[in-house]
Structure formats: C-alpha cells, structure tokens
Scaffold this motif. Structure first.
Motif, mmCIF file in Angstrom:
data_model
loop_
_atom_site.group_PDB
_atom_site.id
_atom_site.type_symbol
_atom_site.label_atom_id
_atom_site.label_comp_id
_atom_site.label_asym_id
_atom_site.label_seq_id
_atom_site.Cartn_x
_atom_site.Cartn_y
_atom_site.Cartn_z
ATOM 1 N N ARG A 401 41.553 -12.934 69.007
ATOM 2 C CA ARG A 401 40.429 -12.229 68.370
ATOM 3 C C ARG A 401 40.710 -11.948 66.905
ATOM 4 N NH1 ARG A 401 39.893 -7.478 72.269
ATOM 5 N NH2 ARG A 401 40.700 -9.128 73.631
ATOM 6 N N PHE A 495 32.432 -15.815 63.792
ATOM 7 C CA PHE A 495 32.470 -14.916 64.947
ATOM 8 C C PHE A 495 33.918 -14.605 65.323
ATOM 9 C CE2 PHE A 495 28.643 -17.603 65.694
ATOM 10 C CZ PHE A 495 27.669 -16.625 65.638
ATOM 11 N N GLU A 499 34.112 -12.184 71.484
ATOM 12 C CA GLU A 499 32.681 -12.018 71.730
ATOM 13 C C GLU A 499 31.971 -13.352 71.960
ATOM 14 O OE1 GLU A 499 31.136 -8.112 69.557
ATOM 15 O OE2 GLU A 499 31.757 -9.641 68.116
ATOM 16 N N THR A 500 32.632 -14.454 71.595
ATOM 17 C CA THR A 500 32.023 -15.794 71.774
ATOM 18 C C THR A 500 33.034 -16.720 72.439
ATOM 19 O OG1 THR A 500 32.759 -16.457 69.558
ATOM 20 C CG2 THR A 500 30.544 -15.510 69.742
ATOM 21 N N TYR A 518 24.403 -17.805 69.840
ATOM 22 C CA TYR A 518 25.210 -16.693 69.350
ATOM 23 C C TYR A 518 24.689 -16.199 67.995
ATOM 24 C CZ TYR A 518 28.780 -16.855 73.004
ATOM 25 O OH TYR A 518 29.449 -16.777 74.207
ATOM 26 N N ALA A 522 23.588 -12.442 67.206
ATOM 27 C CA ALA A 522 24.078 -11.667 66.066
ATOM 28 C C ALA A 522 22.912 -11.073 65.289
ATOM 29 C CB ALA A 522 24.942 -12.553 65.171
ATOM 30 N N GLU A 526 23.522 -7.831 68.727
ATOM 31 C CA GLU A 526 24.244 -7.782 69.996
ATOM 32 C C GLU A 526 25.737 -8.081 69.837
ATOM 33 O OE1 GLU A 526 22.182 -10.477 72.513
ATOM 34 O OE2 GLU A 526 20.256 -9.419 72.363
ATOM 35 N N LEU A 527 26.161 -8.540 68.669
ATOM 36 C CA LEU A 527 27.575 -8.832 68.420
ATOM 37 C C LEU A 527 28.079 -7.889 67.331
ATOM 38 C CD1 LEU A 527 27.568 -12.754 68.403
ATOM 39 C CD2 LEU A 527 27.998 -11.225 70.327
ATOM 40 N N ARG A 528 29.285 -7.357 67.531
ATOM 41 C CA ARG A 528 29.835 -6.382 66.588
ATOM 42 C C ARG A 528 30.435 -7.062 65.359
ATOM 43 N NH1 ARG A 528 33.978 -4.102 67.460
ATOM 44 N NH2 ARG A 528 33.646 -2.149 66.329
ATOM 45 N N HIS A 530 30.741 -10.281 62.998
ATOM 46 C CA HIS A 530 30.236 -11.587 62.555
ATOM 47 C C HIS A 530 29.976 -11.517 61.057
ATOM 48 C CE1 HIS A 530 26.081 -10.032 62.306
ATOM 49 N NE2 HIS A 530 26.409 -9.345 63.393
#
Length: 965
Positions: A401, A495, A499-500, A518, A522, A526-528, A530
């Motif tokens: 990550r 990303f 998350e992906t 994705y 974003a 919905e994604l933190r 990016h």
C-alpha cells in the motif's frame, strides 16, 4: 612531420632530480635505474611542438609557457603515482603521461605527431631480434626466496609457443616489450605478469596479441594449478599439457573433493573416459579478457591459489549438469564439447556452481512482495538467501500500500513503499553474491501506484538520502491503458493497491475496464487515497527520470501477459533484474517465486564461410540448440533451492531461457551493417531458427521425460506458439500493433507436435545481457551493437584493450591498417566517421552504438520478439538525448510489440580524455559515467537537463554493474 622528432632523451646519464619528485626513479630500457629528470621531459615536449609548429616557434615565449605547463602536469601526475623508491617509473609510463597532458592541453596535432614518433621508434626496436641469452644479467626470485638467473631460453620458448599459429604477431615484439620492464630481483610471479602485460601492450596495433597474452597467462596458470594439485613445483608447456590433461584431471577431481569444493559424485564418474575427452588445444582459443575473467572469478581455488585449468573447468560444469543422465559420461562429454567450443555458454551462476557442493545454478528469481510486515520482511530475507549464491533478483512491489493509506492494525497511516525499498537496497549491498560480485536487485512498480512519483526519485543524488536507493535498479511496469491515455492526451489516476487490489492481477481490456470503474469510484468519493494527473505529464516525468538517472526502466505489462504461455496459471507481475524474464509470481501461503535458468548461443560461431559466401549454419545451430535446451532442463532438477517457493515454482513449470550473443560479430562476418534492412531480416531469420529448434527440443524432451506439470491449459496445449500469440496482443489493442508476422519454417508441423506431445518447459527462450559470458567467449554481448572499435574495457578483472578484429581485418585487406590508423582510432574514440580515408561502406559496416539510430535496434528487437516466449534485454543508445527522441523511441518499442526495455545509454557532452591505451591510464578512454548536455528545445516531451551530472543516464562500463559484468 614525425621524422624531425628524436627519441625521448631519458636513457642518458642522470642529472639532478626535480625537487617535487625527489624519490622518483626511472627504469631504463636495459633494466638499470636512473634518477627522474623533468628537464628531459621538457626537451622532448619542445621537440614535439617544433616538429608541428616549425623552428620559428622556438623563439616564442608562448611556446615556453606551453612546454612548462605540460611538463609540470606530467611531473605532478607521476609524482602522485610513483613518488616512492619502491615504484620505479617505466619510460613508457612517462611517455604515456606526455601524450595525455598534450591532449588535455588541447594540443591534438602535437599529441598525434608524438604518438606516431613513439610508434616509429617502437618498430625500430622490434626490428632487432632479441638474443635468447642476451640482455643484462637478471635474477628471478622464487616464492621461497631463492634467486636464479632469468631463463631466457625457456622464456623465448614460451613466447614463441604463444605466438604459434597466429597471423601478424611476432615473439620478438613481445620480448622487446618485456625487456623494458624486467629488472634484477624481479619475482617469479611478477615476471609471469610482466610477460602477459608485454603482449597486452601490443593489442592496440594487432588484435592477435590478445590471444598471445591469454596463452602466456595460461602458461602461468598451468604452473600454479599443477603445483597446487601435485603438491610440488610443477609446470608444463601448452604442447606438453595436451598429453597431461587426463592425468591432471583425475588428480584435480580428487583434490577438489578433498577440499570439500567438488561434489563427491564427480569422483564416481569414469574419469579415464572423461579425461581422454579433454582437448587441451582449446586452451589456445581464449582472448586475454576471457581467460583473465575466468581466472579472477570462476576457477576453483584454495585460499587464492587456483587448481582448476580451463578444460577442467568446462568439464566440471558439464559433469555437474549431467549428474542425473543415464549415460552421464557420454552426456558430460557432449556438454563439455559444446561449452569448450564456445558455441554455447551457460550463465554465470551455473558456471560458478555446477559440480560443486553448493549447486545453485539458476540465474534469475522473481518475487511478489505481500502487503504486510511479515510478507515484506520475508521477501527481503528471501532476497538475501537468493543473492548469496549469485542469483539476480526482480521484486514486484506493487501490492504494498502507498503513502497515506490506512493501516487497520494500528489505525495509522502507511509510509508507503519507499522506506522498505531502502532496506531492500541495503540488503543487496550487504549480501554481495558470496563475495564474487555485487548483489543485484530490481524493484518494479505499476504506473498506477500512488507512490509512483516518489519511485521516480529513488536514484537521484539529491534529496533525503533515507528515501534514495543508490544501488538498486528500478523499473516501471506499464499497462497499455496508460500509453493510450498519453497518446490521447487523457488523465491518469493514481491509487493505493489496498483499495484497488485486483488491478495488480488484471491486464488487457479487463484492466482498462476495471481501472475506469475505480476512477468513477474515486470521483464519487468512495476511495480515500487517489490523485489524478495528466498522463502526458507523468510520461514526461518518467522519461526525465530515465534520462537523468538511468532509471526506472520502462517495461510493458500487457504484452508480457497477453503473450505469456502460462496465463492460465497466474500473472506476470514484473520482469527480472535484466528485463528478459517474464514469468508468473504470487505471494501468500502458496507463494511462487519464479526461477529461470539461462544460457546463450554464440551466434557468431554459427556463421559458415567468409565474406560474400558467409551464411547462417542452420544444421550446426540445430545441434547446438538441441543440446543446450537439454542442459538447461537438467539444471532444474540438479539445482539447489535456497527458498521453498522457488523450488515449488521451478519444478512445477520448468522454465528455461535460451538466448544468444555475438549478434554484432555475426553481422560483421556477414558484411551487414547494423543499421540496415538486411540486419533486421537477419535478426528475424536467426531468431526463427533458434526458436524453432528450442521449441522442438523441449517437445522432444517431453516425449522422453514427460510434460511439465502445468502444461494443460497453457497456450502450448492449445497449439498457440509465440508467433501465434501476436494475434492475442493485436486484438487486445484493437489492431494498434505494428509487428511483422512473416514465417519461413514448418511451424504447422511443430505446432501440432507441441499440442499433442507437449512441452518439457513452460518457457524456453529469453535473451539476457551476457556481459560476462560474452567476455569469456570473446564476442560482442547479447544483441548489442559494437560500443566502439577501439577502447579500454574496465571490469572487475581490470582494464583491457578491446579492438574490433573484424575492422582490423577489413582495413588490412584494403591496405589501410598502419600506425597512423591506430592513432586516428584513438583520437576519434574508436569512431570511423571522421577518418576520411576509410571508405563509406566500412564506415557503415563498423558504425558504433551511438552512431546507429535507436529505431534500428527496436525494429530488430521487434522481429526477434515474435519468436520469443519471454523477452530480451534491450538497451537503447541515444547520442544526443532530447524529449522528442526519447518519446519516439519508447513509443516505437510499445507499438512494435516489444515487451521490455533495459538501460538507456547516452554519451557525454564532451569527449573523454585521450590516452595511449597502453597503461593503466587507458581507463580514461573507457566509458565514463555519462554527463549529458542540457536537452534542446522540447518537442513532444519536455526533458530538462539532469540535476546532477554524476547521476546522468547510465555508465556503460561500470565494473560493479550487473549488466556490465
């Protein structure tokens, strides 16, 4: 011009010594010592100037200032290097420094005249044959401290034997060169080295002296090895060794087993039969660079004393690979003949370790790093274990990550990939492949990873050093969708993989579709983690980093996967250290570490005939490839695996990587310029034959030994060969692929045989850099064009003059090879373009790497790639890099179906310093770390000047670089 020069007058009686060099002494040509005198240098330099500028210049104060400057520089340099009575200066060292100082001062015409003057007097000295018992009285000190008179009769016999059978070399020339350096009280080991160096000093004027020097080195090695095995002083000439090899070999095996270095099973072979097959005459086939490399890094030794001779080395490797054959003696002899003929050579780890008690024979290991601390540090530990026995590493770091991502266990934020890459970098330095060569690892990251912009900075010399990896190679793993966005002017979203997670395993249209989903997620919040950037801006930064630091390399994810025979069994997540291996990897409890076992065909050895009648020897190539594939397959079963995931993967899929080297030599033998349609066609035809016989050999092994375990479901099992898989890539790209699909051989018959009989190996071909094994064999590395026609190569075995023997032969045929030509080649850095008297056809045929447009390399690589189930180490050369050139080159590599690229090589903004190539200063004429001038006006892609000259691009001859070894 040169007739007015007189010899450098340092042979007469000495006069008071210069105060700044009071301890310096000079070795006269008769071996006696004289005090150093700067005045004599000034006289010689003055005469050189007068020879060029005329007698009237002698009245000018400007000339006196110039002479004083040159003399002072020479004296200061010599004082730094030889300011001790224990290190007397040879006359040639003084004259080398005079030439170098003249070049540095910008007096090229004077330096050129001085070079010619030296050659004139050198030839005059050689014209007087040395008497066998003449010369001053010289005593030689043995290892036990006893002294004896120099045995000039044996010395002449050894040198004469070394010159036998070679054209345009003379024992007298070597002996005359040797007489300059021997002195009373010289040790036996120094005498042996001096004899080799005497021959090496003549290489620049005649390539054959490289083989003379190698034979003289072999003479010293025989004495060392025979004494070590017998336990008492022993030695043999090359002729005598032909009869003694068999007896020596049996004693050598016993000695190696006693020392715990050789596998005791080797002693169970029929050593009489094995020994009878050794061909001592093949010791004469080495160049100095080849034999010195083996001596320094490969031959077995006891505390530095070598006891392994060249043919024993090749037979040891052959026996180690044949251990599990039914007729192991017969196969060992077959393998030995292939290796010792230089038709094929195994990779370095196989040569290091085959037949020993630690048979780690595999070349490359690919891993995927899992996204947790246990997985990360387990991967770093695996790197250490794999590197210990000479494995090159490629790590896929994409799952880890990115910076700012949430850590569930601590409810904190991740610091990203970079801190862990720093640890992996330092591990590679610490575990230096058993002390034999520097640890080597490459980190791969996909272009959509949130840390990709920091990844670009890893090799810079500026910034926080805790976030830099100065020793690790880095590479991009680029999906097709990114390049489509670059070409269309679209945006690109970064990303964090936590998350992906599925993007890591997707490629082709499936990746593009999921990636768009994705991006939409974003946009909905919905994604933190990016970030969105213009695709072309990121592409520019990628090319800028590549230009400035040589990293990260650019490799292409989709063609590596869409054309992979094993796409049913996993995903290719990265390549290896040298970008030619494309095998599946996985992390987790059932992790697979991809392993590849490499070897290379010497293509130059498979050209039959000369000149207009030269052609590819297809039958010889068939025999070589068939035996080579068997050898590589044997490696898999014999190999020592240091981690379980490597054993599991290798035994299940059994991949091997057969490549080639000597491509440029083959073109020279065929009379084909690298930058020509004929050369591109030859790349296509030669690789088609290698591919056909490699696949055929693996299928035959499947019939004999069984299919590899994961064969069912592979492209092979569906009758889809590498040539056929091009269509899979073309369809995924919507036809946006410019790759030739012409075929000439009976692929239909082979296709059906593979489908029904099977394959022994999941992958069969990969073209590695071959930097070290090509040195051993004495040919150009891999698929590379010739770097220069005359230069000094610096590697871990020292500095070696390299001259293009094909060029020398062509110039001799046209009556153009003389001392003036040697001087011109030195002056123009091995390039022919500025030497007017060389015909245009020879200038084209022997164009050097930076004189060839990079598109020719890519076109030839594309033709090869259609036949290869893995990839190739494709270096690109750009003489004057700018944004447009780099953009065009890398987009051409992508559109023509290349899977990977390797180093970007660029030239210096100014020429390297000149030297005579005759001494250690010759390294100044080798490749230096490249300093690139500011890029001209940006066109397609803006690439600025490097932030630090020391970090620019790639040094082509880094003695510690994996690619240069």
């Amino acid at each position: 011009m040169t007739s007015t020069l007189t010899p450098l007058p340092v042979d007469t009686d000495p006069v008071p010594v210069a105060p700044t060099a009071a301890d310096m002494r000079v070795v006269r040509r008769d071996g006696s010592l004289a005090e150093f005198d700067t005045g004599r240098i000034a006289v010689a330099v003055t005469k050189a100037f007068l020879a060029v500028q005329g007698e009237s210049a002698g009245r000018s104060s400007r000339l006196r200032d110039q002479v004083s400057t040159v003399t002072g520089e020479v004296t200061a340099t010599l004082a730094r290097r030889f300011g001790s009575p224990a290190r007397p200066i040879d006359l040639e060292d003084i004259q080398d420094q005079v030439e170098l100082a003249l070049m540095r001062g910008g007096f090229a015409d004077v330096a050129r005249a001085y070079i010619l003057y030296r050659e004139e007097h050198r030839r005059a000295r050689r014209s007087t044959p040395a008497e066998p018992t003449g010369g001053p009285s010289i005593s030689v000190v043995a290892a036990d401290g006893t002294a004896a008179p120099l045995d000039r009769v044996r010395l002449r016999r050894s040198v004469t034997e070394a010159c036998a059978g070679l054209a345009d070399v003379a024992p007298e020339a070597v002996l005359a060169e040797l007489d300059r350096t021997v002195y009373d009280g010289i040790t036996a080991s120094e005498l042996a080295s001096a004899t080799v160096l005497a021959a090496r000093a003549l290489v620049e004027t005649e390539p054959g002296y490289s083989r003379v020097a190698a034979r003289l080195l072999a003479d010293a090695l025989r004495s060392e090895a025979l004494t070590a095995v017998a336990g008492t002083p022993d030695g043999a000439s090359a002729v005598e060794m032909t009869d003694r090899y068999a007896d020596y070999f049996a004693a050598y095996v016993r000695r190696g087993v006693e020392l715990g270095q050789l596998d005791p099973v080797l002693a169970e072979f029929d050593l009489e039969r094995i020994g009878a097959a050794l061909d001592g005459q093949r010791d004469n086939d080495f160049t100095l660079l080849g034999l010195q490399t083996l001596y320094d890094r490969y031959f077995l030794h006891e505390h530095g004393t070598r006891y392994e001779l060249p043919q024993a080395f090749f037979m040891r490797v052959a026996m180690g690979i044949a251990l599990r054959e039914i007729d192991r003696e017969g196969r060992a002899i077959e393998f030995y003949r292939l290796l010792s003929s230089f038709d094929f050579m195994c990779s370095t780890p196989t040569l290091f370790n085959a037949g020993t008690t630690r048979p780690q024979l595999s070349s490359c290991f690919l891993t995927t790093v899992d996204d947790d601390l246990d997985g990360i540090f387990s991967s770093i530990k695996d790197n250490a274990l794999l590197a210990k026995y000479s494995g090159g590493l490629g790590n896929d770091w994409t799952p880890v990550r990115g910076i700012g991502a949430h850590i569930k266990g601590t409810n904190g934020l991740s610091s990203g990939v970079v801190p862990f890459l720093k640890i992996a970098n330092d591990t590679a330095v610490a575990v230096n492949q058993g002390g034999k060569r520097k640890g080597a690892v490459c980190a791969y990251l996909e272009t959509w990873h949130i840390d990709i912009e920091e990844f670009l900075e890893l090799r810079k010399n500026t910034g926080d050093d805790r976030r830099r990896t100065h020793d690790m190679n880095t590479a991009h793993w680029v999906p097709d969708e990114f390049l489509r966005r670059v070409r269309s002017g679209g945006h690109w979203t970064l990303f964090s993989p936590d998350e992906t997670p599925d993007l890591h395993d997707l490629y082709g249209p499936a990746f593009a579709a999921r990636y768009a989903e994705y991006e939409a997620a974003a946009d909905r919040g919905e994604l933190r983690v990016h970030r969105r950037v213009p695709a072309v801006t990121l592409w520019r930064r990628m090319l800028t980093a590549l230009f400035e630091t040589g990293h990260p390399w650019i490799t292409f994810k989709d063609p590596c996967n869409l054309r992979s025979p094993q796409q049913h069994a996993g995903v290719v997540h990265s390549s290896n250290l040298c970008t030619e291996i494309t095998l599946n990897t996985s992390a987790g409890t059932d992790a697979e570490t991809a392993v590849c076992n490499l070897g290379s065909v010497n293509l130059a050895a498979h050209i039959a005939g000369e000149g207009a009648h030269a052609e590819l020897d297809v039958e010889r190539l068939r025999r070589t490839v068939t035996t080579a594939v068997r050898m590589l397959d044997n490696v898999i079963d014999i190999n020592m695996y240091t981690i379980p995931s490597a054993r599991r993967s290798n035994l299940r899929h059994r991949p091997v990587g057969l490549g080639l080297m000597g491509f440029a030599d083959a073109l020279s033998r065929l009379g084909l310029p690298y930058a020509s349609e004929q050369a591109v066609e030859f790349a296509d035809v030669s690789m088609e034959h290698v591919s056909y016989w490699a696949i055929s050999a693996s299928s035959a092994l499947a019939a004999e030994r069984g299919r590899y375990a994961s064969f069912d479901g592979s492209l092979w099992s569906r009758g889809i060969l590498p040539l056929d898989s091009i269509d899979l890539l073309a369809r995924a790209r919507g036809g946006d692929l410019d790759q030739d699909t012409t075929a000439r051989l009976d692929w239909g018959g082979l296709r059906e045989r593979v489908r029904t009989v099977g394959m022994r190996n999941s992958n069969v071909m990969a073209i590695a850099p071959t930097a070290t094994i090509s040195n051993i064999v004495g040919v150009s590395p891999s698929i590379e064009p010739n770097y220069r026609n005359l230069y000094v190569k610096a590697n871990m075995s020292g500095d070696f003059t390299v001259i293009n023997e094909y060029l020398v032969a062509a110039l001799k045929d046209r009556g153009l090879w003389d001392e003036v030509m040697v001087a011109d080649l030195k002056y123009f850095d091995g390039s022919l373009r500025a030497i007017d008297r060389i015909p245009a056809d020879l200038q084209a045929l022997f164009a050097t790497a930076f004189e060839i447009d990079g598109s020719w390399l890519i076109r030839a690589a594309s033709r090869r790639q259609k036949w290869i189930d893995q990839a190739q180490s494709l270096n690109l050369y750009v003489a004057d890099p700018n944004g447009r050139k780099l953009d065009e080159l890398y987009q051409l590599a992508w559109t023509t179906g290349c899977k990977t690229t390797y180093y970007l090589r660029s030239t210096s903004a100014s020429h390297v310093e000149k030297s005579t190539l005759r001494g250690t200063d010759g390294k100044l004429n080798a490749v230096s770390p490249t300093t690139v001038a500011p890029v001209p006006v940006p066109v397609t892609v803006a690439v600025p000047a490097p932030s630090s000259p020391a970090g620019a691009a790639c040094s082509l001859e880094d003695p510690e670089c994996e690619a240069c070894q």
